[in-house]
Write a protein that holds these residues in place. Structure first.
Motif, short mmCIF file in Angstrom:
data_model
loop_
_atom_site.label_atom_id
_atom_site.label_comp_id
_atom_site.label_asym_id
_atom_site.label_seq_id
_atom_site.Cartn_x
_atom_site.Cartn_y
_atom_site.Cartn_z
N ASP A 25 7.35 -1.27 -8.65
CA ASP A 25 6.48 -0.40 -7.86
C ASP A 25 6.30 -0.95 -6.45
OD1 ASP A 25 6.14 1.31 -9.99
OD2 ASP A 25 4.13 0.59 -10.52
N TYR A 26 6.15 -2.27 -6.36
CA TYR A 26 5.95 -2.92 -5.06
C TYR A 26 7.15 -2.66 -4.15
CZ TYR A 26 4.62 -6.47 -1.65
OH TYR A 26 4.27 -7.11 -0.50
N ARG A 49 9.39 -0.28 -4.39
CA ARG A 49 9.47 1.15 -4.09
C ARG A 49 8.50 1.54 -2.98
NH1 ARG A 49 6.27 4.93 -5.52
NH2 ARG A 49 5.34 3.77 -7.21
N ILE A 50 7.25 1.09 -3.10
CA ILE A 50 6.24 1.43 -2.11
C ILE A 50 6.57 0.80 -0.77
CG2 ILE A 50 3.80 1.14 -1.50
CD1 ILE A 50 3.24 1.38 -4.57
N GLN A 51 7.11 -0.40 -0.80
CA GLN A 51 7.49 -1.06 0.45
C GLN A 51 8.58 -0.24 1.16
OE1 GLN A 51 9.07 -5.06 0.00
NE2 GLN A 51 7.71 -5.74 1.64
N ASP A 76 9.03 3.02 0.80
CA ASP A 76 8.36 4.22 1.29
C ASP A 76 7.62 3.93 2.59
OD1 ASP A 76 9.27 5.49 -0.99
OD2 ASP A 76 7.32 5.54 -2.00
N MET A 77 6.98 2.77 2.65
CA MET A 77 6.22 2.41 3.84
C MET A 77 7.16 2.24 5.03
SD MET A 77 3.23 -0.42 4.13
CE MET A 77 4.04 -1.81 4.87
N VAL A 117 0.58 4.78 7.26
CA VAL A 117 0.99 3.77 6.28
C VAL A 117 -0.20 3.09 5.59
CG1 VAL A 117 3.18 3.30 7.41
CG2 VAL A 117 1.18 1.97 8.04
N ALA A 142 -0.22 3.25 1.76
CA ALA A 142 0.84 2.42 1.19
C ALA A 142 0.45 0.94 1.28
CB ALA A 142 2.17 2.67 1.90
N GLU A 143 -0.15 0.55 2.39
CA GLU A 143 -0.58 -0.84 2.55
C GLU A 143 -1.62 -1.20 1.50
OE1 GLU A 143 -1.87 -0.78 6.63
OE2 GLU A 143 0.01 -1.68 7.32
N GLN A 155 -1.94 0.11 -1.46
CA GLN A 155 -1.26 0.00 -2.75
C GLN A 155 -0.52 -1.34 -2.86
OE1 GLN A 155 1.05 3.70 -2.69
NE2 GLN A 155 -0.12 4.36 -4.48
N LEU A 156 0.09 -1.77 -1.77
CA LEU A 156 0.80 -3.06 -1.79
C LEU A 156 -0.17 -4.20 -2.03
CD1 LEU A 156 3.42 -2.69 1.09
CD2 LEU A 156 3.82 -2.61 -1.37
#
Length: 59
Positions: free
Chosen positions: A15-16, A18-20, A22-23, A33, A36-37, A39-40
């Motif tokens: 997940d990390y 993937r989100i990175q 996306d960001m 962002v 997203a930040e 979530q990270l």
């Protein structure tokens, strides 16, 4: 218990990443962002907690 934690760790890491990604795309198109930040940051804490629990099991 250990297998469950290892599964959760793999999922959190996935997940990390993937989100990175996306960001990075959001930054490229000047998107927002902050979500997203957040979530990270949450995932970093979750990964650290799982690693801590795995270390405790190893003792």
């Amino acid at each position: 218990m250990r297998k469950t934690l290892e599964g959760k760790l793999a999922e959190a890491k996935s997940d990390y990443v993937r989100i990175q990604g996306d960001m990075d795309k959001l930054e490229y198109v000047k998107g927002r962002v902050s979500a997203a930040e957040e979530q990270l940051i949450r995932l970093e804490k979750e990964i650290a907690e799982i690693n801590k629990r795995l270390e405790e099991l190893a003792d």
